[in-house]
Scaffold this motif. Structure first.
Motif, PDB file in Angstrom:
ATOM      1  N   VAL A  20       4.923  -7.961  -2.479  1.00  0.00           N
ATOM      2  CA  VAL A  20       5.899  -7.433  -3.456  1.00  0.00           C
ATOM      3  C   VAL A  20       6.585  -6.185  -2.880  1.00  0.00           C
ATOM      4  O   VAL A  20       7.803  -6.022  -2.949  1.00  0.00           O
ATOM      5  CB  VAL A  20       5.195  -7.098  -4.802  1.00  0.00           C
ATOM      6  N   LEU A  21       5.773  -5.312  -2.270  1.00  0.00           N
ATOM      7  CA  LEU A  21       6.331  -4.076  -1.704  1.00  0.00           C
ATOM      8  C   LEU A  21       7.270  -4.382  -0.530  1.00  0.00           C
ATOM      9  O   LEU A  21       8.331  -3.762  -0.386  1.00  0.00           O
ATOM     10  CB  LEU A  21       5.200  -3.144  -1.234  1.00  0.00           C
ATOM     11  N   LEU A  22       6.852  -5.351   0.297  1.00  0.00           N
ATOM     12  CA  LEU A  22       7.691  -5.722   1.449  1.00  0.00           C
ATOM     13  C   LEU A  22       9.014  -6.308   0.976  1.00  0.00           C
ATOM     14  O   LEU A  22      10.085  -5.937   1.474  1.00  0.00           O
ATOM     15  CB  LEU A  22       6.949  -6.728   2.340  1.00  0.00           C
ATOM     16  N   ASP A  23       8.929  -7.201  -0.014  1.00  0.00           N
ATOM     17  CA  ASP A  23      10.158  -7.831  -0.524  1.00  0.00           C
ATOM     18  C   ASP A  23      11.102  -6.794  -1.124  1.00  0.00           C
ATOM     19  O   ASP A  23      12.317  -6.914  -1.029  1.00  0.00           O
ATOM     20  CB  ASP A  23       9.825  -8.901  -1.574  1.00  0.00           C
ATOM     21  N   ALA A  24      10.519  -5.761  -1.739  1.00  0.00           N
ATOM     22  CA  ALA A  24      11.351  -4.709  -2.347  1.00  0.00           C
ATOM     23  C   ALA A  24      11.810  -3.684  -1.311  1.00  0.00           C
ATOM     24  O   ALA A  24      12.508  -2.728  -1.643  1.00  0.00           O
ATOM     25  CB  ALA A  24      10.569  -4.020  -3.454  1.00  0.00           C
TER      26      ALA A  24
ATOM     27  N   LYS B 107      -9.980  -7.480  -7.994  1.00  0.00           N
ATOM     28  CA  LYS B 107     -10.004  -6.379  -7.018  1.00  0.00           C
ATOM     29  C   LYS B 107     -10.361  -6.993  -5.669  1.00  0.00           C
ATOM     30  O   LYS B 107     -11.495  -6.885  -5.185  1.00  0.00           O
ATOM     31  CB  LYS B 107     -11.047  -5.351  -7.477  1.00  0.00           C
ATOM     32  N   SER B 108      -9.395  -7.689  -5.089  1.00  0.00           N
ATOM     33  CA  SER B 108      -9.690  -8.543  -3.934  1.00  0.00           C
ATOM     34  C   SER B 108      -8.626  -8.382  -2.852  1.00  0.00           C
ATOM     35  O   SER B 108      -7.526  -7.865  -3.111  1.00  0.00           O
ATOM     36  CB  SER B 108      -9.721 -10.002  -4.385  1.00  0.00           C
ATOM     37  N   LEU B 109      -8.957  -8.894  -1.662  1.00  0.00           N
ATOM     38  CA  LEU B 109      -7.981  -8.876  -0.565  1.00  0.00           C
ATOM     39  C   LEU B 109      -6.772  -9.737  -0.905  1.00  0.00           C
ATOM     40  O   LEU B 109      -5.652  -9.434  -0.503  1.00  0.00           O
ATOM     41  CB  LEU B 109      -8.645  -9.366   0.723  1.00  0.00           C
ATOM     42  N   LYS B 110      -7.010 -10.794  -1.692  1.00  0.00           N
ATOM     43  CA  LYS B 110      -5.893 -11.674  -2.096  1.00  0.00           C
ATOM     44  C   LYS B 110      -4.892 -10.877  -2.948  1.00  0.00           C
ATOM     45  O   LYS B 110      -3.676 -10.963  -2.733  1.00  0.00           O
ATOM     46  CB  LYS B 110      -6.481 -12.866  -2.871  1.00  0.00           C
ATOM     47  N   THR B 111      -5.413 -10.090  -3.895  1.00  0.00           N
ATOM     48  CA  THR B 111      -4.505  -9.284  -4.724  1.00  0.00           C
ATOM     49  C   THR B 111      -3.763  -8.267  -3.864  1.00  0.00           C
ATOM     50  O   THR B 111      -2.563  -8.041  -4.027  1.00  0.00           O
ATOM     51  CB  THR B 111      -5.297  -8.576  -5.847  1.00  0.00           C
ATOM     52  N   VAL B 112      -4.492  -7.658  -2.922  1.00  0.00           N
ATOM     53  CA  VAL B 112      -3.839  -6.683  -2.023  1.00  0.00           C
ATOM     54  C   VAL B 112      -2.705  -7.358  -1.256  1.00  0.00           C
ATOM     55  O   VAL B 112      -1.584  -6.837  -1.170  1.00  0.00           O
ATOM     56  CB  VAL B 112      -4.883  -6.065  -1.054  1.00  0.00           C
ATOM     57  N   GLN B 113      -3.009  -8.561  -0.744  1.00  0.00           N
ATOM     58  CA  GLN B 113      -1.991  -9.302   0.019  1.00  0.00           C
ATOM     59  C   GLN B 113      -0.765  -9.594  -0.863  1.00  0.00           C
ATOM     60  O   GLN B 113       0.376  -9.397  -0.438  1.00  0.00           O
ATOM     61  CB  GLN B 113      -2.633 -10.612   0.485  1.00  0.00           C
TER      62      GLN B 113
ATOM     63  N   SER C  94       8.135   5.989   0.204  1.00  0.00           N
ATOM     64  CA  SER C  94       8.129   5.498  -1.182  1.00  0.00           C
ATOM     65  C   SER C  94       6.717   5.610  -1.739  1.00  0.00           C
ATOM     66  O   SER C  94       5.791   5.005  -1.196  1.00  0.00           O
ATOM     67  CB  SER C  94       8.535   4.025  -1.237  1.00  0.00           C
ATOM     68  N   PRO C  95       6.519   6.355  -2.836  1.00  0.00           N
ATOM     69  CA  PRO C  95       5.159   6.449  -3.369  1.00  0.00           C
ATOM     70  C   PRO C  95       4.712   5.175  -4.091  1.00  0.00           C
ATOM     71  O   PRO C  95       5.530   4.471  -4.673  1.00  0.00           O
ATOM     72  CB  PRO C  95       5.237   7.624  -4.360  1.00  0.00           C
TER      73      PRO C  95
ATOM     74  N   GLY D  51      -4.659   1.761  -4.403  1.00  0.00           N
ATOM     75  CA  GLY D  51      -4.892   2.760  -3.361  1.00  0.00           C
ATOM     76  C   GLY D  51      -5.038   2.112  -1.996  1.00  0.00           C
ATOM     77  O   GLY D  51      -4.558   2.637  -0.985  1.00  0.00           O
ATOM     78  N   TYR D  52      -5.685   0.945  -1.976  1.00  0.00           N
ATOM     79  CA  TYR D  52      -5.837   0.247  -0.689  1.00  0.00           C
ATOM     80  C   TYR D  52      -4.493  -0.324  -0.238  1.00  0.00           C
ATOM     81  O   TYR D  52      -4.194  -0.342   0.962  1.00  0.00           O
ATOM     82  CB  TYR D  52      -6.914  -0.841  -0.804  1.00  0.00           C
ATOM     83  N   VAL D  53      -3.699  -0.749  -1.203  1.00  0.00           N
ATOM     84  CA  VAL D  53      -2.333  -1.192  -0.876  1.00  0.00           C
ATOM     85  C   VAL D  53      -1.568  -0.014  -0.261  1.00  0.00           C
ATOM     86  O   VAL D  53      -0.945  -0.144   0.797  1.00  0.00           O
ATOM     87  CB  VAL D  53      -1.616  -1.709  -2.155  1.00  0.00           C
ATOM     88  N   ALA D  54      -1.665   1.152  -0.904  1.00  0.00           N
ATOM     89  CA  ALA D  54      -0.942   2.335  -0.403  1.00  0.00           C
ATOM     90  C   ALA D  54      -1.453   2.749   0.982  1.00  0.00           C
ATOM     91  O   ALA D  54      -0.682   3.190   1.835  1.00  0.00           O
ATOM     92  CB  ALA D  54      -1.078   3.490  -1.388  1.00  0.00           C
TER      93      ALA D  54
END
Ligand code: GLY
Length: 395
Positions: free
Chosen positions: A90-94, A79-85, A100-101, A115-118
């Protein structure tokens, strides 16, 4: 389908919290009515990827979504900033878009991170919670607190980003490890103590039905607890007042959870000092500062924390000893710890409490019961009373 509606003051629409056995099957169709789009992202808990995760993905596809999937282990370290990054990449590449939810399917660690990614992606996209542990169903998935751990502490980086939908499938609880079910019950007991004497009594009367995973009891349990969580969040979304009551037992609990790491850090200089000077040691990787895994899971630490806080309240003459007896009896029946021989030194635990993000002007803020169903935030507890509360839960 039993539904709890959470409507925040000043916002034009609220969100639905669906609660039903098999609710995940309806996820895609329901979401398509709320946040229709060609694309969605699903962030899955590794533990349920091949079971409930698969059902959820099929449901999202039936709702018309082309789903990009990210999988993460349910570990506090992740549960880290690295995982968020990584997930943002992944979302950017897609090429996910503003509408998009992002759907979190898993326990609180996955919900908080996704949730932090969203909240961050394109400055915020629709977020959906599909909690798969009791703890995340009755607490973390409702109310919009999202975020990650950093080396300075737990949940210190985050946002308030309310979901557009929470989909709770109570059948999922039937495959939950027994220890996790008991941990989730700690938060349910907490809700009873802070706000609802009837809920506390209902849990007393129905513990066995819950532990036996009776469908009706599970739906009733989740619904009553979600109603409480939703009411608290509606009153105080940003934790300026009553939402702090949800921290009952948590200041002690966070110290218990952080103590293995704090102890390791306290021991580290000693190890170096006594290393023979002639011996060459390759630098050992420092233990991850956000590694909180100790002997107690969160719900177990909360159980001990509630007993400590209530013991303190009784000693301070704030509440009747009968409340402590009832609390301990119920936690014992659930199979949660009410005393421990594994606690760190009181000095270390007290030091960690001082670093809690709820410390204000150097004062530890504790939530203490006044009577069953009512608590207060107390800022001026003397250090020796807090130390005595730690002693009260030592086995
Ligand atoms: N889990 C505590 C809160 O949502 O405020």
């Amino acid at each position: 389908m039993p539904t709890v509606e959470l409507k925040l003051p000043g916002k034009d629409h609220g969100y639905e919290i669906l609660i039903e056995p098999g609710a995940i099957d309806a996820l895609g169709e329901r979401l398509a009515q709320i946040a229709p789009h060609a694309k969605a992202a699903a962030i899955l808990d590794e533990n349920i990827e091949s079971s409930h995760g698969r059902v959820a993905l099929r449901a999202l596809k039936r709702g018309g979504y082309d789903v990009t999937v990210g999988v993460m282990p349910a570990s506090e370290k992740m549960k880290s900033l690295k995982t968020v990054q990584d997930l943002l990449a992944v979302l950017l590449d897609a090429k996910l878009e503003r509408k998009s939810p992002v759907v979190a399917i898993g326990g609180g660690i996955i919900g908080d991170t996704a949730g932090y990614v969203a909240a961050s992606y394109l400055r915020g996209v629709p977020f959906v919670q599909v909690p798969t542990t009791l703890l995340s169903m009755v607490d973390a998935s409702v109310g919009g607190k999202v975020g990650v751990n950093v080396k300075q502490g737990k949940n210190l980086i985050g946002a308030f980003h309310q979901p557009v939908l929470v989909c709770i499938d109570t059948d999922v609880l039937k495959t939950l490890p027994d220890r996790e079910l008991r941990c989730g019950l700690a938060e349910c007991v907490k809700h009873g103590v802070i706000r609802d004497p009837d809920l506390f009594a209902w849990i007393e009367d129905n513990v066995q039905r819950i532990l036996d995973l009776e469908s009706d009891a599970l739906v009733e349990l989740v619904k009553r607890n979600v109603e409480i969580k939703a009411a608290v969040v509606t009153e105080d979304e940003k934790e300026q007042g009553v939402r702090a009551h949800l921290n009952f037992g948590h200041t002690f609990a966070h110290a218990i959870e952080a103590s293995p790491q704090a102890q390791a850090e306290a021991d580290e200089p000693k190890r170096r000092r006594f290393a023979p000077p002639q011996r060459f040691e390759t630098p050992k990787p420092k233990p991850e500062s956000h590694a909180y895994e100790g002997p107690y899971a969160h719900g177990e630490a909360v159980s001990l924390g509630m007993v400590a806080a209530t013991s303190l309240a009784v000693s301070a003459g704030r509440c009747d000893g009968a409340l402590l007896d009832r609390l301990v009896a119920l936690l014992d029946r659930i199979g949660l710890p009410t005393s421990s021989d594994k606690l760190a030194d009181t000095d270390l635990l007290m030091g960690i409490m001082q670093t809690d993000k709820k410390v204000k002007d150097g004062h530890v803020r504790l939530v203490l019961p006044d009577r069953m169903g009512a608590v207060s935030v107390v800022n001026d507890t003397p250090a020796d009373a807090i130390a005595a509360a730690w002693d009260a839960i030592r086995a």
